[in-house]
Every structure is written in structure tokens, then in C-alpha cells.
Design an enzyme around this catalytic site. Sequence first.
Site, PDB file in Angstrom:
ATOM      1  N   GLY A  61      -5.149   5.129  -4.564  1.00 52.77           N
ATOM      2  CA  GLY A  61      -4.707   6.084  -3.562  1.00 52.77           C
ATOM      3  C   GLY A  61      -3.467   5.612  -2.828  1.00 52.77           C
ATOM      4  O   GLY A  61      -2.548   6.394  -2.544  1.00 52.77           O
ATOM      5  N   SER A  91     -10.781  -0.162  -6.353  1.00 53.00           N
ATOM      6  CA  SER A  91      -9.890   0.377  -7.380  1.00 53.00           C
ATOM      7  C   SER A  91      -9.461   1.799  -7.021  1.00 53.00           C
ATOM      8  O   SER A  91      -8.302   2.181  -7.224  1.00 53.00           O
ATOM      9  CB  SER A  91     -10.577   0.351  -8.748  1.00 53.00           C
ATOM     10  OG  SER A  91     -10.888  -0.975  -9.128  1.00 53.00           O
ATOM     11  N   ASP A  92     -10.376   2.587  -6.473  1.00 55.58           N
ATOM     12  CA  ASP A  92     -10.021   3.910  -5.952  1.00 55.58           C
ATOM     13  C   ASP A  92      -9.021   3.789  -4.812  1.00 55.58           C
ATOM     14  O   ASP A  92      -8.014   4.512  -4.753  1.00 55.58           O
ATOM     15  CB  ASP A  92     -11.273   4.622  -5.430  1.00 55.58           C
ATOM     16  CG  ASP A  92     -12.048   5.336  -6.522  1.00 55.58           C
ATOM     17  OD1 ASP A  92     -11.486   5.596  -7.601  1.00 55.58           O
ATOM     18  OD2 ASP A  92     -13.233   5.637  -6.289  1.00 55.58           O
ATOM     19  N   LEU A  93      -9.306   2.889  -3.880  1.00 55.72           N
ATOM     20  CA  LEU A  93      -8.467   2.765  -2.689  1.00 55.72           C
ATOM     21  C   LEU A  93      -7.072   2.275  -3.046  1.00 55.72           C
ATOM     22  O   LEU A  93      -6.064   2.797  -2.543  1.00 55.72           O
ATOM     23  CB  LEU A  93      -9.131   1.827  -1.685  1.00 55.72           C
ATOM     24  CG  LEU A  93     -10.490   2.298  -1.156  1.00 55.72           C
ATOM     25  CD1 LEU A  93     -11.167   1.207  -0.345  1.00 55.72           C
ATOM     26  CD2 LEU A  93     -10.347   3.567  -0.324  1.00 55.72           C
ATOM     27  N   ASP A 123     -14.586   4.071 -10.269  1.00 61.46           N
ATOM     28  CA  ASP A 123     -14.245   2.793  -9.654  1.00 61.46           C
ATOM     29  C   ASP A 123     -15.057   1.638 -10.230  1.00 61.46           C
ATOM     30  O   ASP A 123     -14.503   0.586 -10.568  1.00 61.46           O
ATOM     31  CB  ASP A 123     -14.450   2.876  -8.138  1.00 61.46           C
ATOM     32  CG  ASP A 123     -14.172   1.561  -7.446  1.00 61.46           C
ATOM     33  OD1 ASP A 123     -13.023   1.343  -7.030  1.00 61.46           O
ATOM     34  OD2 ASP A 123     -15.104   0.730  -7.333  1.00 61.46           O
TER      35      ASP A 123
END
Length: 422
Positions: free
Chosen positions: A187, A182-184, A150
Site C-alpha cells: 500500500g 506485505s499488504d501494508l 499477505d
Amino acid sequence: MTAEAAPGPLQGLRVLDLSRVLAAPLATQILGDLGAEVIKVEQPGRGDDTRGWGPPFLEDGSGQPDAAYFFCANRNKRSVAIDFAKPEGAALVRRMAAGADILVENFRTGGLARHGLDAASLLRLNPRLIYCSVTGFGQTGPYASRGGYDFLIQGMSGLMSVTGRPEGEPGAGPMKVGLPVSDLFTGLYATVSILAALRHRERTGEGQHVDCALLDSQVSLLANQAMNHLVGGEVPRRLGNAHPNVVPYRDFATSDDYILVACGSDGQFRALCRLLERQDLADDPRFATNAGRNRDRRVLEVELAKAIAPWRAAELLAAMAQAGVPGGPINGIDQVLQDPQVIARGMLREMRRDDGTAVRVIGYPVQLPRSPASYRLAPPRLGQDTRAVLQEALGLGVAEIEALREAGVVALADARRAERMA
């Protein structure tokens, strides 16, 4: 039927979750919240990396409590501990994939091929499978083999170039967002794309390989900043808490705290000026339109700051709410989790693990009155469901499971604590 027990719109779908950390586990948690059965395959003895990402840890009387981080993306899942680096373990996962609707993984591109668990292999085995890969840079392109995190993506995507204090101010410099956005974002995109792939399968019977990349997701969400460059040609810069297009839209200091002012229209700006007894600003031709306020923002914001500074934060926010001027406080995490609006919307949920340990989690954020999200299974202990899943999904007997355990292919959680709590 309560939200805790409601079956959900995805009831009947089986998800095989080979992911860890955040982006992909968030996607599978959402599918689980909406009713899918999610089987999380974890490495024996270690499990998801985030189980150890503490402190803080949820103390449960065991010698290896799980970190708080793990609980943010792993409810409504069953944990199966299988070492698929061993051929026997990979064979078990392939058998499970043959009966799954969805598989989600976030290994490096090509990393599962040596175990026969890559998309091409499993789609030959199960042509209806929705196989979703979440990686830093995707399955193609010059960066495909790189690992993605991220923090790196926030920098590479341009997000950090527009986040932070402007040059010339104290503390100037690029800054990451305080959450792994960025991860969220990835997802969420993975979840949407999986649902789209399910709709395609419903029409055609075909599964497919869904290829989600952190960099792609973050670039797509540069939104107005990217369009400002594509249309206007200028390179966006850091503005602190100010908005690149809308003015006034930033933080201001009152006598006792900071507040946020977010005037999205000319009418809201004029209402703010009346409230602050600065009609001269509303009447100034330079500030009559948002374009003018943007052009002369420095002059305007200095004057607004002078007018706002004598107020107490709570009194000004109350007056703004009455006048129809959008504004709000800058809450701490502790404050927002006690906010009456957050509580009223059911955003905090208490669940119990199989050993009786209570854990509070952040709830699913969308109200679906006909098919609500549910809270059936608290984030599991490592391997707590290995025996049950191997029996139910693969029909293995007690002796077969014990042989796999003795060979180090699977691990079984200590069920005695759970039995004592029953």
C-alpha cells in the site's frame, strides 16, 4: 485552519477506489488524508470484505455494524454502492473514471476486463488517468493469474524464513509477522508510485498503468538480509529477536520483564558494559568491534544475559537512557496507544460518522506543517454517499437514481438515522 479541515496538498484530485481489504485501501486512505477526494465503490449489500471481519464491531445501533478492521484503512472516503457486474453499473463506473485523476483496484489480473473497467479500456477513455492495480504477483510473469494474500506472500518472499525462533530453541520454526506487513508495504509503495505517476503526468499529460505486486514489494524489503546473501553467499536464517549483523541487538530478560537492547556502535556497547559493571567484556579483544561481537555472539550474549537478569526492567531502562545506551520496553498495543509520545504526536484521532457514532482511529504519521494531513470524513457507512455522488459527479436526477436502485444497480444507505442525529 485545523488539521480536521485543512484542504491538503492533493486537494482537487479525484480518486476512484475500486479496492477492498487492506493494501490498496491503505493507499487510497493516504491519498485522502493528503486532501484528495476519494470515492469508494462497493458492492451493494456487502461492501468491503473487512466490514464483516469481526468481532469486534463498532456498535452503532444498526443491525449490521462494521468491524473494527474496516476503520483502519477507510477514512476520508465517500461510499457509493454500485453493482458493476451489471452493465448499467459498469457504465456508471466508466463515466466516473472519465472524470477521475486516479483509479485504484485490487482485483485479480484481468478480472475487470469483462466489465470494460481494465486499464487499457479506461486509459483509452481517459488518457490522463493514473490507473493503479494492486495484486499478489503483478500483471506479468508465470504467477500473474494467481490470487495473492499477505500470509502466502510472507512465506513465498522469504520473510518467514528469517522470522521466528532459531532451530534448536523451544518454539523454533518459521513465523509470520504479527501484522499483515506485505499488504501494508505494498500500500505504501502504491501511494509513492501514484504520486510519481502524477508528477510524470504533470510534465507530459500522460496517464499510465501502475502495476504493484505484493511479492515484488516484500522482496524489495528483504533489505540487508537479501544483500547479506547476494554479497556473502550465505542463506540467512532465523535468529529470533537477534540481529543478523549487529550485536548486541536483541531482547534480554530482567528480573520482572523483557527489555530490548540495541547497541549500534562500539561506543554504545562499551557504555552498556560500564553500566552493567562488566568492563571485562568491553576490554575483551573478541568484542572490541561489531564484527568480533557478531562472530562470538553466543559467548557474549550469555554473559550479558547474566549481568542483566538481576535488574528490574524500568530501573535498567532508565539507567540505559541516562548512559546513552539505546533500549526500550516491549509494549502491548494498549500500552503504546497510551504512550505520552504517541499522544503528543497526534497519532490518535476521534472522528464521527454521519450518524453521530464516534470512532477513534490511528492518525497520519508524518508532520507536514505547510500542508498537513486532514481528518475530514470518518470511515463511511456502506452506500451512504451513493445519491450525492451520482448527482454531483454524473449529474443524475432523482428519478434516474431511483430507477437504478429499483433495478438493483445501486444501493442507497438508510439516511434516516443520519437525519435523526443531525
